[in-house]
Design a protein around this motif. Sequence first.
Motif, PDB file in Angstrom:
ATOM      1  N   LEU A 331      42.129  47.492  52.919  1.00  0.00           N
ATOM      2  CA  LEU A 331      42.065  48.474  52.099  1.00  0.00           C
ATOM      3  C   LEU A 331      43.350  48.277  50.985  1.00  0.00           C
ATOM      4  N   PHE A 332      44.335  47.531  51.590  1.00  0.00           N
ATOM      5  CA  PHE A 332      45.308  47.221  50.330  1.00  0.00           C
ATOM      6  C   PHE A 332      45.022  46.163  49.160  1.00  0.00           C
ATOM      7  N   ASN A 333      43.792  45.571  49.385  1.00  0.00           N
ATOM      8  CA  ASN A 333      43.438  44.388  48.779  1.00  0.00           C
ATOM      9  C   ASN A 333      42.508  45.237  47.503  1.00  0.00           C
ATOM     10  N   PRO A 334      43.245  45.256  46.134  1.00  0.00           N
ATOM     11  CA  PRO A 334      42.574  45.841  45.070  1.00  0.00           C
ATOM     12  C   PRO A 334      40.937  45.347  45.071  1.00  0.00           C
ATOM     13  N   ALA A 335      40.826  44.260  45.439  1.00  0.00           N
ATOM     14  CA  ALA A 335      39.427  43.876  45.358  1.00  0.00           C
ATOM     15  C   ALA A 335      38.682  44.413  46.184  1.00  0.00           C
ATOM     16  N   VAL A 336      39.032  44.884  47.307  1.00  0.00           N
ATOM     17  CA  VAL A 336      38.236  45.561  48.280  1.00  0.00           C
ATOM     18  C   VAL A 336      38.028  47.015  47.972  1.00  0.00           C
ATOM     19  N   LEU A 337      38.946  47.638  47.030  1.00  0.00           N
ATOM     20  CA  LEU A 337      38.663  48.876  46.768  1.00  0.00           C
ATOM     21  C   LEU A 337      37.881  48.994  45.441  1.00  0.00           C
ATOM     22  N   TRP A 338      37.636  47.656  44.734  1.00  0.00           N
ATOM     23  CA  TRP A 338      36.712  47.674  43.686  1.00  0.00           C
ATOM     24  C   TRP A 338      35.460  47.711  44.165  1.00  0.00           C
ATOM     25  N   ILE A 339      35.052  46.894  45.248  1.00  0.00           N
ATOM     26  CA  ILE A 339      33.887  46.659  45.754  1.00  0.00           C
ATOM     27  C   ILE A 339      33.372  47.949  46.405  1.00  0.00           C
ATOM     28  N   VAL A 528      34.461  50.966  34.641  1.00  0.00           N
ATOM     29  CA  VAL A 528      35.947  50.392  33.881  1.00  0.00           C
ATOM     30  C   VAL A 528      36.709  49.548  34.753  1.00  0.00           C
ATOM     31  N   ALA A 529      36.857  49.658  36.132  1.00  0.00           N
ATOM     32  CA  ALA A 529      37.379  48.855  37.044  1.00  0.00           C
ATOM     33  C   ALA A 529      37.031  47.485  37.098  1.00  0.00           C
ATOM     34  N   CYS A 530      36.057  47.058  36.339  1.00  0.00           N
ATOM     35  CA  CYS A 530      35.579  45.790  36.269  1.00  0.00           C
ATOM     36  C   CYS A 530      36.254  44.949  35.466  1.00  0.00           C
ATOM     37  N   VAL A 531      36.946  45.560  34.331  1.00  0.00           N
ATOM     38  CA  VAL A 531      37.795  44.837  33.292  1.00  0.00           C
ATOM     39  C   VAL A 531      39.060  44.472  34.004  1.00  0.00           C
ATOM     40  N   PRO A 532      39.684  45.228  34.549  1.00  0.00           N
ATOM     41  CA  PRO A 532      41.284  44.618  35.129  1.00  0.00           C
ATOM     42  C   PRO A 532      40.803  43.746  36.578  1.00  0.00           C
ATOM     43  N   MET A 533      39.763  43.883  37.007  1.00  0.00           N
ATOM     44  CA  MET A 533      39.413  43.127  38.024  1.00  0.00           C
ATOM     45  C   MET A 533      39.118  41.912  37.726  1.00  0.00           C
ATOM     46  N   TYR A 534      38.483  41.556  36.587  1.00  0.00           N
ATOM     47  CA  TYR A 534      38.210  40.409  36.103  1.00  0.00           C
ATOM     48  C   TYR A 534      39.475  39.555  35.541  1.00  0.00           C
ATOM     49  N   VAL A 535      40.275  40.393  34.874  1.00  0.00           N
ATOM     50  CA  VAL A 535      41.309  39.748  34.219  1.00  0.00           C
ATOM     51  C   VAL A 535      42.456  39.308  35.244  1.00  0.00           C
ATOM     52  N   PHE A 536      42.677  40.332  36.206  1.00  0.00           N
ATOM     53  CA  PHE A 536      43.771  40.068  37.266  1.00  0.00           C
ATOM     54  C   PHE A 536      43.329  39.419  38.696  1.00  0.00           C
ATOM     55  N   GLY A 537      41.984  39.213  38.733  1.00  0.00           N
ATOM     56  CA  GLY A 537      41.552  38.719  40.061  1.00  0.00           C
ATOM     57  C   GLY A 537      42.160  37.652  40.652  1.00  0.00           C
ATOM     58  N   LYS A 538      42.310  36.419  39.814  1.00  0.00           N
ATOM     59  CA  LYS A 538      42.975  35.344  40.262  1.00  0.00           C
ATOM     60  C   LYS A 538      44.300  35.690  40.848  1.00  0.00           C
ATOM     61  N   VAL A 539      44.911  36.562  40.082  1.00  0.00           N
ATOM     62  CA  VAL A 539      46.586  36.747  40.491  1.00  0.00           C
ATOM     63  C   VAL A 539      46.509  37.565  41.884  1.00  0.00           C
ATOM     64  N   ASN A 540      45.376  38.606  41.786  1.00  0.00           N
ATOM     65  CA  ASN A 540      45.296  39.380  42.954  1.00  0.00           C
ATOM     66  C   ASN A 540      44.935  38.197  44.488  1.00  0.00           C
ATOM     67  N   ARG A 541      44.077  37.471  44.058  1.00  0.00           N
ATOM     68  CA  ARG A 541      43.582  36.493  45.233  1.00  0.00           C
ATOM     69  C   ARG A 541      45.132  35.545  45.851  1.00  0.00           C
ATOM     70  N   VAL A 542      45.715  35.288  44.816  1.00  0.00           N
ATOM     71  CA  VAL A 542      46.977  34.323  45.307  1.00  0.00           C
ATOM     72  C   VAL A 542      47.962  35.436  46.249  1.00  0.00           C
ATOM     73  N   TRP A 543      48.150  36.712  45.914  1.00  0.00           N
ATOM     74  CA  TRP A 543      48.766  37.738  46.463  1.00  0.00           C
ATOM     75  C   TRP A 543      48.267  38.040  47.970  1.00  0.00           C
ATOM     76  N   VAL A 544      46.886  38.034  47.986  1.00  0.00           N
ATOM     77  CA  VAL A 544      46.199  38.419  49.018  1.00  0.00           C
ATOM     78  C   VAL A 544      46.381  37.456  50.002  1.00  0.00           C
ATOM     79  N   TYR A 545      45.821  35.983  49.810  1.00  0.00           N
ATOM     80  CA  TYR A 545      46.258  34.997  50.844  1.00  0.00           C
ATOM     81  C   TYR A 545      47.618  34.947  51.286  1.00  0.00           C
ATOM     82  N   ARG A 546      48.528  35.143  50.263  1.00  0.00           N
ATOM     83  CA  ARG A 546      49.998  34.999  50.943  1.00  0.00           C
ATOM     84  C   ARG A 546      50.107  36.020  51.961  1.00  0.00           C
ATOM     85  N   MET A 547      49.727  37.398  51.754  1.00  0.00           N
ATOM     86  CA  MET A 547      49.885  38.587  52.356  1.00  0.00           C
ATOM     87  C   MET A 547      49.240  37.940  54.050  1.00  0.00           C
TER      88      MET A 547
END
Length: 555
Positions: A331-339, A528-547
């Motif tokens: 639930l700390f993963n923004p992509a999970v909140l988005w889906i 509307v959340a689809c826009v930041p999810m697309y733009v920042f999605g890769k940055v989020n993936r890197v952060w999630v896998y490090r976490m």
Amino acid sequence: MALGIIEPKGEARPPGTEYLVDTAQTSTEHQYEHSHFKHGKGKRAHIILVPQPSDDPNDPLLWPTWKREAAFAFLFFNCILFAACPGPMIAPATVALAKQLHVPVKHVAELSGYQLLIVGALGPFVSVLAQKYGKRPQFLVASFFGVIGTGICIAGFDQPTLHKSYDVLLAGRMVQGIGTTAFESLSVAAIGDMFFLHERGLRTALLVLTLACLSSFVAIIAGTTFQHLGARNLFVILLPIQMFGMAGVFFFLPESQFRRSDVATSSSPTASSAVVVPENEKASGNTITEDATTPPTPIPKRTFLQDLRLTSGTYTAIPLPKLLLSIFLHLFNPAVLWIQLVSAILVSFFVGTAYTLAQIFTPPPYSLSVAQNGFFFTGALVGGILGVSAGPLCDFTARRLARRNGGVYEAEFRIPVCGAAVVMFAVGWFVWGWALDEGKVGLGPMGVVYLCSFCYGCVCFGTSVASTSGGLYILDAFKPHATEIFILQMMIKNFLFYAFSTFVNEFAARGPGHMGRVFGTVTLCGFVACVPMYVFGKVNRVWVYRMWGRYLGEK
């Protein structure tokens, strides 16, 4: 920045960023030899296989075509029987069954609500058991309890008093919920086990069709069956079909979870080992190229009888309590909140509305019978079938954007397809609100029914597209954690279903048109959340896998 996607700092290449398509630009820009990678064959020879399969002939990615397709067929079939059928079976007969059992309409809605509550509550436990011991045991247990639950429902109509009938029927529905959990939550992740990235779109869309939209077909059949044969025979007809599905799980759904070597998990320059192609896979569009320099693998291939074993050992050394906690850490993963927003909540609007349809259209001026209430779902059935196109569309969009990106695929390329869902949701919910509030004057009662059925189909189409797009994104971006994420999505979705069963009938009674407008407004705001999810999605993936690397003690 790759086509609007912000690149993370550093040189990290997270899962979900893969070399997918051979292009002239790719070889020059990224300076690596594509012949090192295993490719598709025939028309798909330009597609790099993601993930790269291992050299083990027991790798589900290397199963013979008939074996993979048979496993998917029974997965698809049982998603209909155990996940799609139980809930909407009584939806068209909500008012009629309430009269038959002498209970309020709300109590009949709760027959489905409590069932879905069980599904949501069991989700985390199914998840950790699947991660630890594999998916096959969970599918077997689910099909067994699904059959038992249907048998209890049949017994519910043979009780001496109506009060006793309701209680037994409620118990049967809850046991059916045990049979729903695994098929609803593990099926999409199983596709990721058995099929390459470029093969997942259509199959994911078909599973979304069963889980989100084929309930409409069930409702059509159930309405007519109830009117002509009675409620008990709904479950009598379902029981032998479920028994056949349970047999199919045992014989044709082997364990799809696989301990894949780190050497060949992704399409990277180091994954240079090639695989020996099984003889029965040659000339198939799903097969891969051979490398004559690689000696045959010494690993023995399992026989059909060996695949029938109930369990295949353990797949992780992580303790069960830690696995259970990890589900909620997602639930700390923004992509999970988005889906959750673009899939779980939107599906709950669609299903929650189904609780109210008989309530809206049974009384005058519409005066629909139970069978006619079932036929109302025709619009949703057509919308859901058309929504299957989201799968091939997602695959086409992914390949096209990957070519424009120098052959490199980003998981975020799955998101733009949601644009089609936004349009259909807007048409569906707002025209629905207008028709029920103002349409009776110009269209007449039956005109309103037909228009609302069309609108419900638009909502179903949008639900299919959004769920397919979101599911494929999670499968591609967070494949190692897909099981937990889909479980979390399923759990939240079913808790929402239960919550809707407790209040949506009163909400609709105060104004079904207003209800549609509220659902439409929340839906459009959520997308509307689809826009930041697309733009920042890769940055989020890197952060999630490090976490997760830190949490699991990985380097």
